[in-house]
Design a protein around this motif. Sequence first.
Motif, mmCIF file in Angstrom:
data_model
loop_
_atom_site.group_PDB
_atom_site.id
_atom_site.type_symbol
_atom_site.label_atom_id
_atom_site.label_comp_id
_atom_site.label_asym_id
_atom_site.label_seq_id
_atom_site.Cartn_x
_atom_site.Cartn_y
_atom_site.Cartn_z
ATOM 1 N N ASP A 35 0.861 -1.189 0.000
ATOM 2 C CA ASP A 35 0.000 0.000 0.000
ATOM 3 C C ASP A 35 0.897 1.238 0.000
ATOM 4 O OD1 ASP A 35 -1.655 2.129 0.502
ATOM 5 O OD2 ASP A 35 -2.609 1.233 2.263
ATOM 6 N N PRO A 36 0.800 2.081 -1.023
ATOM 7 C CA PRO A 36 1.693 3.253 -1.093
ATOM 8 C C PRO A 36 1.584 4.155 0.134
ATOM 9 C CG PRO A 36 0.577 2.938 -3.190
ATOM 10 C CD PRO A 36 -0.048 1.963 -2.232
ATOM 11 N N ALA A 37 0.461 4.103 0.838
ATOM 12 C CA ALA A 37 0.329 4.926 2.045
ATOM 13 C C ALA A 37 1.379 4.561 3.089
ATOM 14 C CB ALA A 37 -1.075 4.768 2.632
ATOM 15 N N LEU A 38 1.938 3.351 2.986
ATOM 16 C CA LEU A 38 2.959 2.925 3.949
ATOM 17 C C LEU A 38 4.353 3.439 3.591
ATOM 18 C CD1 LEU A 38 1.781 -0.750 4.563
ATOM 19 C CD2 LEU A 38 1.311 1.298 5.938
ATOM 20 N N LEU A 39 4.492 4.049 2.420
ATOM 21 C CA LEU A 39 5.802 4.600 2.037
ATOM 22 C C LEU A 39 6.145 5.817 2.869
ATOM 23 C CD1 LEU A 39 5.498 4.570 -1.865
ATOM 24 C CD2 LEU A 39 6.965 3.075 -0.491
ATOM 25 N N GLY A 40 5.130 6.663 3.104
ATOM 26 C CA GLY A 40 5.354 7.907 3.825
ATOM 27 C C GLY A 40 4.189 8.847 3.570
ATOM 28 N N PRO A 41 4.251 10.054 4.134
ATOM 29 C CA PRO A 41 3.110 10.975 4.090
ATOM 30 C C PRO A 41 2.916 11.639 2.729
ATOM 31 C CG PRO A 41 4.979 12.017 5.162
ATOM 32 C CD PRO A 41 5.384 10.583 4.914
ATOM 33 N N ARG A 42 1.683 12.009 2.458
ATOM 34 C CA ARG A 42 1.412 12.818 1.273
ATOM 35 C C ARG A 42 2.076 14.173 1.438
ATOM 36 N NH1 ARG A 42 -4.390 11.577 -1.477
ATOM 37 N NH2 ARG A 42 -3.479 13.069 -2.946
ATOM 38 N N ILE A 43 2.496 14.752 0.327
ATOM 39 C CA ILE A 43 3.115 16.068 0.403
ATOM 40 C C ILE A 43 2.348 17.013 -0.500
ATOM 41 C CG2 ILE A 43 5.403 15.177 0.956
ATOM 42 C CD1 ILE A 43 6.096 15.783 -2.020
ATOM 43 N N ALA A 44 2.470 18.290 -0.207
ATOM 44 C CA ALA A 44 1.654 19.291 -0.905
ATOM 45 C C ALA A 44 2.421 19.985 -2.021
ATOM 46 C CB ALA A 44 1.159 20.331 0.097
ATOM 47 N N SER A 45 3.724 20.141 -1.867
ATOM 48 C CA SER A 45 4.469 20.844 -2.912
ATOM 49 C C SER A 45 5.722 20.055 -3.249
ATOM 50 C CB SER A 45 4.844 22.248 -2.440
ATOM 51 O OG SER A 45 5.846 22.153 -1.451
ATOM 52 N N ARG A 46 6.265 20.350 -4.414
ATOM 53 C CA ARG A 46 7.481 19.659 -4.827
ATOM 54 C C ARG A 46 8.239 20.548 -5.793
ATOM 55 N NH1 ARG A 46 2.972 17.502 -7.097
ATOM 56 N NH2 ARG A 46 2.914 17.295 -9.360
ATOM 57 N N VAL A 47 9.480 20.182 -6.065
ATOM 58 C CA VAL A 47 10.303 20.954 -6.991
ATOM 59 C C VAL A 47 9.753 20.818 -8.406
ATOM 60 C CG1 VAL A 47 12.614 21.169 -7.997
ATOM 61 C CG2 VAL A 47 12.353 20.678 -5.545
ATOM 62 N N ARG A 48 9.682 21.927 -9.116
ATOM 63 C CA ARG A 48 9.169 21.922 -10.484
ATOM 64 C C ARG A 48 10.265 22.344 -11.443
ATOM 65 N NH1 ARG A 48 3.566 20.290 -10.722
ATOM 66 N NH2 ARG A 48 2.652 20.926 -8.732
ATOM 67 N N LEU A 49 10.294 21.707 -12.588
ATOM 68 C CA LEU A 49 11.178 22.137 -13.673
ATOM 69 C C LEU A 49 10.305 22.822 -14.716
ATOM 70 C CD1 LEU A 49 14.120 21.860 -14.855
ATOM 71 C CD2 LEU A 49 13.242 19.881 -16.106
ATOM 72 N N ARG A 50 10.593 24.099 -14.976
ATOM 73 C CA ARG A 50 9.778 24.847 -15.916
ATOM 74 C C ARG A 50 9.874 24.239 -17.315
ATOM 75 N NH1 ARG A 50 10.019 28.892 -19.596
ATOM 76 N NH2 ARG A 50 12.294 28.780 -19.642
#
Lengths: 255, 255, 255
Positions: free
Chosen positions: C145-160
């Motif tokens: 279950d991917p939920a066991l990998l770690g917490p959901r995150i809201a932002s991440r690095v973007r490449l324009r």
Amino acid sequence: VRPVAALLTDFGHQDPFVGVMKGVLAGRCPEAQVIDLCHEVPRQDVRAGALHLLAAVPYFPDGTLFVCVVDPGVGSRRRVLWARGERHAFLFPDNGLLSWAERVEPLREVRKVSSKRVMLRPVSSTFHGRDIFAPAAAALLRGLDPALLGPRIASRVRLRFPVPRGSKRGLRGEILGLDRFGNAVTNLRRGDVPRGAALFVGDRPVGPLRRAYASVRPGRPAVVVGSAGFIELSVRDGSFAERFNAGAGEAVHVR
Amino acid sequence: VRPVAALLTDFGHQDPFVGVMKGVLAGRCPEAQVIDLCHEVPRQDVRAGALHLLAAVPYFPDGTLFVCVVDPGVGSRRRVLWARGERHAFLFPDNGLLSWAERVEPLREVRKVSSKRVMLRPVSSTFHGRDIFAPAAAALLRGLDPALLGPRIASRVRLRFPVPRGSKRGLRGEILGLDRFGNAVTNLRRGDVPRGAALFVGDRPVGPLRRAYASVRPGRPAVVVGSAGFIELSVRDGSFAERFNAGAGEAVHVR
Amino acid sequence: VRPVAALLTDFGHQDPFVGVMKGVLAGRCPEAQVIDLCHEVPRQDVRAGALHLLAAVPYFPDGTLFVCVVDPGVGSRRRVLWARGERHAFLFPDNGLLSWAERVEPLREVRKVSSKRVMLRPVSSTFHGRDIFAPAAAALLRGLDPALLGPRIASRVRLRFPVPRGSKRGLRGEILGLDRFGNAVTNLRRGDVPRGAALFVGDRPVGPLRRAYASVRPGRPAVVVGSAGFIELSVRDGSFAERFNAGAGEAVHVR
């Protein structure tokens, strides 16, 4: 038994082209076993691809489908062909890529791949490996009747195999290609080199036929019967290609 | 469970050699899972192959058969060997290629591969990967009793591992090899670098041990514990090998 | 159906890094089908990796897990992420590597991979492909279950993504990357090139849009719609990159 596909291309490894072909294959025929035969054929070098196929085809299991994409004519009207021999089947552009392998496994049936049903939509003008070869291969590996690919054809493009011939300087063969180790594969066979004869590249002697590289001292040229059954020119622990500054097409004389 | 074979060669990717080995394996053991460990070992560089095996063997599943062909002596009287350690098995030429991996997985049984029954016929003098290694591997993966390969042997060729030693300039290690990123793997371990000590290549300081590349600024040298457990010399976002013009065998001092 | 993992890295082929990742995968998820998408991404070139993913992701079967390791920040505090879109899932460093593929497959859920339970112990500071990406992939392919990998995150690095824009010299696009054949992939699409318009690199004309390479004579430049849907600049039977001495980032005008 899992169906086997062997891939030969000039796509190299720096781009995702080969990976994308495998993605298409995995989606449409997940049970296939896909083997990389070679992807570093020099770009658009049909002759080099033909030599690889001649050397490799006999060693693959019966039923292997060879998917061969060395295809300078992609996007033009050149045809995509399917063929089968006694043991294997082939998808290839109609440019002679299979002509040399036909010498060891004659083709019994050749068809033009024209059915849109085995292609992705749309078909791009630059990547038929993805849009035609991979999905057609997947369909065949899943058991498609090849008659549904398209009509049988009577003629196709041939690449001449350079047969050794007599000359006033002795039997004249030539170099078919070089391998990573700098060995030169010729079009000569064991029977072309009588006892006592030596090989020459231009005026430079390479020596008589030896049993193995180890029959000469390190750094010395060695003439051996290579793994494809052809005479190969080598330098033990060195590179024949560099030492003799020789490449594909160069004449080799036996006398 | 499918049997696993891991292939390590110096055949490169420009020729069909690796593909042909896989063709032989697919014909004789279609259920095998074949993993490419590395085919770009510098040609005939037994030491580089030995380093790759030392780093890689522990990460493969129990029962993996490593098929190792870095074999400058092909066609000579050098022997082909089979061996098993506690977790894995190996096919390799008798030239020391496995000597460094033996440091992490001692061999319990070593045999000479001499039975013609596990080889193709005829055996060429130049391509034992195809004619001996691949068919012997297929037979083993299908469950052949290794005793049928050939007799146990008592001694074999060893490649010396360069153990760090004291010198008047401090502990003297050396560079074992370079990777694609230009990092230099040394024969030093974490315990060889006391707190407060720094590493030197010749008279040039590389710095103290760091936690990670990111511990230094871009363009600066970094000494880290690499993934194989050895101290590695790096330049962050650059190439240590280029910056320090250093290669395998070069001395590294700790003081 | 066997679960599919597609690997994209900048590890190259000269080192055993990719092989070791596959060893870890084979030990922890023997039933996985592992496909090499590309390992010759120029080292640490996140932009080149992003372009490969944009071109390749749509052609892989539903459910494919892309394991993407172009990771100059390895060993720093940059995060390892897992994400899923409508059809595929992804493991990747938080450096923008997936930003361009998101344009064709938006991400629906993104998590930080923080559970030590899916990692090897210890985790090295230099080879997270082996110690985090491969074992996390194996766990996911086995149904974690991917939920066991770690917490959901809201932002991440973007490449324009460089969107073409108007300029006084006409619509201004740019070269996103080059392929093995020396073709230049641009950020322009068919709709960006009106009938009668031509493309220019600097002041040098490359010509109007053609149907295929074969629409021009050998040695002549050809503008075609490439296999990823972008306009590509080519030289028939030659190399655009060499002829025009052009590379990634270079401006291309339509007028």
